[in-house]
Structures are given as C-alpha cells and as structure tokens.
Design a protein around this motif. Structure first.
Motif, PDB file in Angstrom:
ATOM      1  N   ALA A   1       0.506  -1.036   0.190  1.00 58.15           N
ATOM      2  CA  ALA A   1      -0.115   0.060   0.332  1.00 58.15           C
ATOM      3  C   ALA A   1       0.647   1.370  -0.061  1.00 58.15           C
ATOM      4  N   ALA A   2       1.767   1.640  -0.973  1.00 56.53           N
ATOM      5  CA  ALA A   2       3.513   2.763  -0.773  1.00 56.53           C
ATOM      6  C   ALA A   2       2.094   4.221  -1.242  1.00 56.53           C
ATOM      7  N   VAL A   3       1.206   3.483  -1.950  1.00 57.79           N
ATOM      8  CA  VAL A   3       0.494   5.085  -2.384  1.00 57.79           C
ATOM      9  C   VAL A   3       0.567   5.602  -0.456  1.00 57.79           C
ATOM     10  N   ALA A   4      -0.106   5.016   0.635  1.00 61.80           N
ATOM     11  CA  ALA A   4      -0.569   4.492   1.633  1.00 61.80           C
ATOM     12  C   ALA A   4       0.634   6.148   2.564  1.00 61.80           C
ATOM     13  N   ASP A   5       1.666   5.844   1.760  1.00 70.93           N
ATOM     14  CA  ASP A   5       3.042   6.340   2.452  1.00 70.93           C
ATOM     15  C   ASP A   5       2.773   8.243   2.758  1.00 70.93           C
ATOM     16  N   ILE A   6       2.837   8.396   3.665  1.00 73.45           N
ATOM     17  CA  ILE A   6       2.843   9.988   3.405  1.00 73.45           C
ATOM     18  C   ILE A   6       4.136  10.309   3.531  1.00 73.45           C
ATOM     19  N   ARG A   7       3.660  11.638   2.297  1.00 72.37           N
ATOM     20  CA  ARG A   7       4.668  12.248   2.232  1.00 72.37           C
ATOM     21  C   ARG A   7       4.387  14.121   2.361  1.00 72.37           C
ATOM     22  N   GLU A   8       5.399  14.368   2.547  1.00 72.10           N
ATOM     23  CA  GLU A   8       5.156  15.694   3.319  1.00 72.10           C
ATOM     24  C   GLU A   8       6.490  17.025   2.917  1.00 72.10           C
ATOM     25  N   GLU A   9       6.014  17.944   2.137  1.00 72.62           N
ATOM     26  CA  GLU A   9       7.131  19.154   2.342  1.00 72.62           C
ATOM     27  C   GLU A   9       7.865  20.463   3.213  1.00 72.62           C
ATOM     28  N   THR A  10       8.717  20.595   3.281  1.00 76.99           N
ATOM     29  CA  THR A  10       9.141  20.973   4.063  1.00 76.99           C
ATOM     30  C   THR A  10       9.940  22.103   3.693  1.00 76.99           C
ATOM     31  N   PRO A  11      10.636  23.481   4.152  1.00 75.83           N
ATOM     32  CA  PRO A  11      11.863  24.725   4.081  1.00 75.83           C
ATOM     33  C   PRO A  11      12.911  23.948   3.033  1.00 75.83           C
ATOM     34  N   GLY A  12      13.439  22.718   3.574  1.00 77.85           N
ATOM     35  CA  GLY A  12      14.942  22.201   3.769  1.00 77.85           C
ATOM     36  C   GLY A  12      14.485  20.749   4.306  1.00 77.85           C
ATOM     37  N   ALA A  13      16.195  20.813   4.317  1.00 80.49           N
ATOM     38  CA  ALA A  13      16.542  19.599   5.420  1.00 80.49           C
ATOM     39  C   ALA A  13      16.981  19.589   6.146  1.00 80.49           C
TER      40      ALA A  13
ATOM     41  N   ALA B   1       6.935  -0.158  -3.743  1.00 76.79           N
ATOM     42  CA  ALA B   1       6.980   1.593  -3.526  1.00 76.79           C
ATOM     43  C   ALA B   1       8.101   1.863  -4.834  1.00 76.79           C
ATOM     44  N   ASN B   2       8.281   1.525  -5.931  1.00 78.47           N
ATOM     45  CA  ASN B   2       9.375   2.162  -6.642  1.00 78.47           C
ATOM     46  C   ASN B   2      10.287   2.999  -5.918  1.00 78.47           C
ATOM     47  N   HIS B   3      11.022   2.683  -5.105  1.00 77.89           N
ATOM     48  CA  HIS B   3      12.219   2.678  -4.847  1.00 77.89           C
ATOM     49  C   HIS B   3      13.379   2.508  -5.361  1.00 77.89           C
ATOM     50  N   LYS B   4      14.484   3.464  -5.607  1.00 80.66           N
ATOM     51  CA  LYS B   4      15.371   2.757  -5.970  1.00 80.66           C
ATOM     52  C   LYS B   4      16.505   2.800  -5.653  1.00 80.66           C
ATOM     53  N   ASN B   5      16.662   3.406  -3.649  1.00 83.35           N
ATOM     54  CA  ASN B   5      17.826   3.224  -2.837  1.00 83.35           C
ATOM     55  C   ASN B   5      17.069   2.784  -1.314  1.00 83.35           C
TER      56      ASN B   5
ATOM     57  N   ALA C   1      14.063  23.031  -0.610  1.00 83.13           N
ATOM     58  CA  ALA C   1      12.676  22.616  -0.503  1.00 83.13           C
ATOM     59  C   ALA C   1      12.938  20.376  -0.328  1.00 83.13           C
ATOM     60  N   VAL C   2      12.359  19.972   0.683  1.00 85.21           N
ATOM     61  CA  VAL C   2      12.845  18.671   0.416  1.00 85.21           C
ATOM     62  C   VAL C   2      11.439  17.872   1.331  1.00 85.21           C
ATOM     63  N   VAL C   3      10.985  16.968  -0.369  1.00 84.24           N
ATOM     64  CA  VAL C   3       9.963  16.164   0.225  1.00 84.24           C
ATOM     65  C   VAL C   3      10.116  14.379   0.915  1.00 84.24           C
ATOM     66  N   TRP C   4       9.640  14.846   2.146  1.00 83.98           N
ATOM     67  CA  TRP C   4       9.866  13.805   3.099  1.00 83.98           C
ATOM     68  C   TRP C   4       8.586  12.334   2.425  1.00 83.98           C
ATOM     69  N   ASP C   5       9.240  10.844   2.927  1.00 86.21           N
ATOM     70  CA  ASP C   5       8.512  10.164   2.963  1.00 86.21           C
ATOM     71  C   ASP C   5       8.317   9.331   4.609  1.00 86.21           C
ATOM     72  N   ASP C   6       7.159   8.880   5.196  1.00 87.21           N
ATOM     73  CA  ASP C   6       7.129   8.222   6.375  1.00 87.21           C
ATOM     74  C   ASP C   6       7.223   6.470   6.028  1.00 87.21           C
ATOM     75  N   HIS C   7       7.810   6.545   5.056  1.00 88.50           N
ATOM     76  CA  HIS C   7       8.107   4.663   5.076  1.00 88.50           C
ATOM     77  C   HIS C   7       8.795   4.001   5.595  1.00 88.50           C
TER      78      HIS C   7
END
Length: 168
Positions: A43-55, A96-100, A114-120
C-alpha cells in the motif's frame, strides 16, 4: 556529531530485531515475526509525503516519533550521496518504486532547497537498520563500495529483492 554517531549505533543495534522482510519463506523467526502485520509495501500509496522548506526542518509526521527516529531522518538528509548508493531489502523497490535506501525517507529534493519527506522509513525497521548501519560505517571511515558490499552480503538471503540501485 559524535553523539549522533553513538545514537545511530544504539539505534542500529536495537532495531535489528524489528527489521522486516517481504520473504515469508525465510527460516529466520526474527524476520518473519517482525514482518507480521507489516503490509505497507503493498500500500505504498498510503505512505505520507510532506514538504518542508529544507533538510533541517522535519515533517509533521515525525512529531510523535522518538528522538532516535528524528535523528535517523535528519542524518539521512545529510547522507544523500551515500544512501543513494545503498539498496534497501524490505521490498520497497517493487512495491513503492524506491531505487535505494535514501528513497525510504526522502521522496524528492527540490531545486529551491525544499525537501519532500516520505514516512515509509517510520514503518519499517529494516529500512532504518540498513540506513543507520551504512551511515555509521561511513562515519567510521569505511568506503561506500565496502559498505555496499557488506549490505548486499548481509541481506542477500531471507529478505526481499533489493531496490534496483545501480552497481558501484
């Protein structure tokens, strides 16, 4: 920085028992029991992705997570060059189509910083274990090539197919 390395070491050791694997035929009781109930890969589509201004600004989905989990995410953000060369063996490459390994924590780095984080990574001990081990070894002076070799060797049996991380 030394405190971060020590905490990563403790974290890597403690989560070894909670690592997951998509291979349900493994003979390892630790892997199959830890994976029980861990279907987020399907259910990778259920992973939360959230953008913040930086790392240096963590996403809100980490708000109720442990300090160790937050440290892992901050450390991952600082180790992109390393973790983009390290595969993950939890099954996220297929599901989840991850490469690494980096992809388990960060979905995208934008040109504006900006960084788009993944809660995976918050849901999978194996993702954390692999990333923490790689970062620890790298901070201790081990080459990326040797870290990759060690990771590939350790997880070649009893775990899911690795992400399609290009060879070094």
């Amino acid at each position: 920085m030394k405190k971060s390395i020590i905490l990563l070491g403790i974290l890597a050791t403690s989560i070894g028992l909670s690592a997951c694997s998509n291979n349900t035929t493994t003979s390892s009781a630790t892997n199959s029991s830890a994976h029980s109930g861990h279907e987020h890969h399907k259910a990778a589509v259920a992973d939360i992705r959230e953008e913040t201004p930086g790392a240096d600004v963590l996403p809100q989905f980490l708000k109720n997570q442990s300090k160790d989990m937050k440290l892992v995410y901050l450390s991952v953000a600082k180790n992109r060059e390393l973790l983009e060369k390290i595969p993950c063996y939890c099954g996220c490459g297929m599901e989840a189509n991850h490469k690494n390994s980096y992809d388990c924590f960060i979905f995208k780095n934008k040109r504006n910083g900006a960084v788009v984080w993944d809660d995976h990574g918050t849901k999978c001990g194996l993702c954390i274990e692999i990333a923490a081990k790689a970062m620890l070894d790298y901070n201790r002076g081990k080459s990326i090539k040797n870290i990759r070799k060690d990771i590939d060797e350790k997880y070649k049996e009893g775990y899911a197919q690795p992400t399609p991380t290009p060879s070094l």
